[in-house]
Design a protein around this motif. Structure first.
Motif, mmCIF file in Angstrom:
data_model
loop_
_atom_site.group_PDB
_atom_site.id
_atom_site.type_symbol
_atom_site.label_atom_id
_atom_site.label_comp_id
_atom_site.label_asym_id
_atom_site.label_seq_id
_atom_site.Cartn_x
_atom_site.Cartn_y
_atom_site.Cartn_z
ATOM 1 N N LEU A 85 0.843 -1.196 0.000
ATOM 2 C CA LEU A 85 0.000 0.000 0.000
ATOM 3 C C LEU A 85 0.882 1.251 0.000
ATOM 4 N N PRO A 86 0.731 2.138 -0.997
ATOM 5 C CA PRO A 86 1.588 3.333 -1.042
ATOM 6 C C PRO A 86 1.076 4.404 -0.095
ATOM 7 N N LEU A 87 1.929 5.361 0.183
ATOM 8 C CA LEU A 87 1.489 6.544 0.898
ATOM 9 C C LEU A 87 0.537 7.342 0.006
ATOM 10 N N PRO A 88 -0.334 8.141 0.589
ATOM 11 C CA PRO A 88 -1.282 8.900 -0.239
ATOM 12 C C PRO A 88 -0.566 9.834 -1.179
ATOM 13 N N HIS A 89 -1.158 9.981 -2.359
ATOM 14 C CA HIS A 89 -0.573 10.848 -3.382
ATOM 15 C C HIS A 89 -0.844 12.297 -3.034
ATOM 16 N N GLU A 90 0.201 13.111 -3.060
ATOM 17 C CA GLU A 90 0.043 14.540 -2.827
ATOM 18 C C GLU A 90 -0.313 15.200 -4.164
ATOM 19 N N THR A 91 -1.519 15.794 -4.265
ATOM 20 C CA THR A 91 -1.992 16.325 -5.542
ATOM 21 C C THR A 91 -1.198 17.526 -6.005
ATOM 22 N N THR A 92 -0.490 18.209 -5.085
ATOM 23 C CA THR A 92 0.258 19.394 -5.492
ATOM 24 C C THR A 92 1.639 19.037 -6.018
ATOM 25 N N ASP A 93 2.037 17.765 -5.924
ATOM 26 C CA ASP A 93 3.357 17.362 -6.383
ATOM 27 C C ASP A 93 3.306 16.950 -7.840
ATOM 28 N N ASP A 94 4.421 17.147 -8.548
ATOM 29 C CA ASP A 94 4.528 16.546 -9.859
ATOM 30 C C ASP A 94 4.891 15.078 -9.698
ATOM 31 N N GLY A 95 4.972 14.331 -10.792
ATOM 32 C CA GLY A 95 5.152 12.887 -10.706
ATOM 33 C C GLY A 95 6.416 12.464 -9.987
ATOM 34 N N ILE A 96 7.577 12.961 -10.413
ATOM 35 C CA ILE A 96 8.832 12.513 -9.826
ATOM 36 C C ILE A 96 8.954 12.978 -8.387
ATOM 37 N N ARG A 97 8.468 14.189 -8.089
ATOM 38 C CA ARG A 97 8.551 14.680 -6.713
ATOM 39 C C ARG A 97 7.737 13.800 -5.766
ATOM 40 N N SER A 98 6.510 13.454 -6.181
ATOM 41 C CA SER A 98 5.679 12.626 -5.307
ATOM 42 C C SER A 98 6.254 11.225 -5.170
ATOM 43 N N ASP A 99 6.834 10.686 -6.263
ATOM 44 C CA ASP A 99 7.465 9.370 -6.168
ATOM 45 C C ASP A 99 8.627 9.387 -5.179
ATOM 46 N N ILE A 100 9.463 10.429 -5.257
ATOM 47 C CA ILE A 100 10.608 10.528 -4.345
ATOM 48 C C ILE A 100 10.132 10.705 -2.909
ATOM 49 N N ARG A 101 9.086 11.529 -2.724
ATOM 50 C CA ARG A 101 8.563 11.734 -1.370
ATOM 51 C C ARG A 101 8.059 10.419 -0.779
ATOM 52 N N ARG A 102 7.300 9.654 -1.572
ATOM 53 C CA ARG A 102 6.792 8.378 -1.052
ATOM 54 C C ARG A 102 7.926 7.409 -0.769
ATOM 55 N N PHE A 103 8.928 7.371 -1.673
ATOM 56 C CA PHE A 103 10.058 6.469 -1.462
ATOM 57 C C PHE A 103 10.814 6.847 -0.190
#
Length: 227
Positions: A158-176
């Motif tokens: 289960l991933p962390l919730p997606h932050e809608t204000t982030d772009d794709g790579i930023r949100s991926d890095i944040r979740r990682f």
């Protein structure tokens, strides 16, 4: 053209519209219509309708400006005919009241939706973190400890919730990064991570961030006094 009702962005709420139109034949082609005035009026309404459907009666000035922008130039209507016009708009008191009620209901629904999405995002964040998930489950179901293992298996990946204000790579890095930090349970693991982070920041030339990471490293060094 006398006032007539045309729908706003709410289909049941109307503008009262007066169109002052004009038409002219084009020199390139003869007009093949016995009542060009009626044709011009019909075509002006056809051009105007989609403009008004994008606007609210609560902001008639914006609707009027958009309508006049759309019509205040010569437009091709049909073979041999061009049309132009200007628009005056009014809104009835019942129509205005109905639009206000609709806006209140829409705002309430939007707020309820936002609250629900925040609640679900918080729950997802808790369930994606093994430690928070364990505490949450015990607090919610203190007599069902045996269900923790099946829950862990069901929520695997289960991933962390997606932050809608982030772009794709930023949100991926944040979740990682969030998932990486949840795995650092021992001081030795944190020490290795901070050493690597400090080296990366030095290589990238981010000396201010490097100083912060170095400070963290010193605070987490074995034998350092507690903060």
């Amino acid at each position: 053209m006398s006032g007539e009702r045309m729908p706003s962005h709410i289909a049941s709420v109307f503008f009262t519209v007066r169109i002052d139109g004009a038409w002219r034949p084009t020199p390139e082609q003869a007009l093949d219509h016995h009542d060009p005035g009626a044709l011009a009026g019909h075509q002006l309404r056809q051009h105007l309708a989609p403009v008004l459907r994008r606007h609210s009666v609560l902001d008639p000035a914006a609707a009027r400006d958009a309508a006049n922008t759309a019509l205040a130039r010569w437009l091709p209507a049909t073979a041999g005919l061009e049309i132009t016009g200007s628009v005056q708009l009014t809104v009835s008191a019942p129509g205005h009241a109905l639009a206000e009620e609709h806006a209140r209901r829409q705002q309430a629904a939007d707020l309820e939706h936002e609250d629900e999405m925040r609640r679900l995002a918080h729950l997802q964040r808790v369930l994606a973190d093994p430690d928070l998930r364990r505490v949450w489950w015990i607090a919610q179901y203190p007599d069902r400890h045996q269900d923790l293992t099946p829950l862990k298996e069901a929520l695997n990946g289960l991933p962390l919730p997606h932050e809608t204000t982030d772009d794709g790579i930023r949100s991926d890095i944040r979740r990682f990064t969030d998932r990486l930090l949840t795995t650092l349970h021992t001081p030795q693991q944190r020490e290795v991570f901070l050493q690597a982070l400090t080296q990366v920041l030095h290589t990238l030339g981010h000396h201010g961030l490097k100083s912060t990471a170095t400070h963290w490293q010193a605070d987490n060094a074995p034998g350092s006094p507690p903060a």
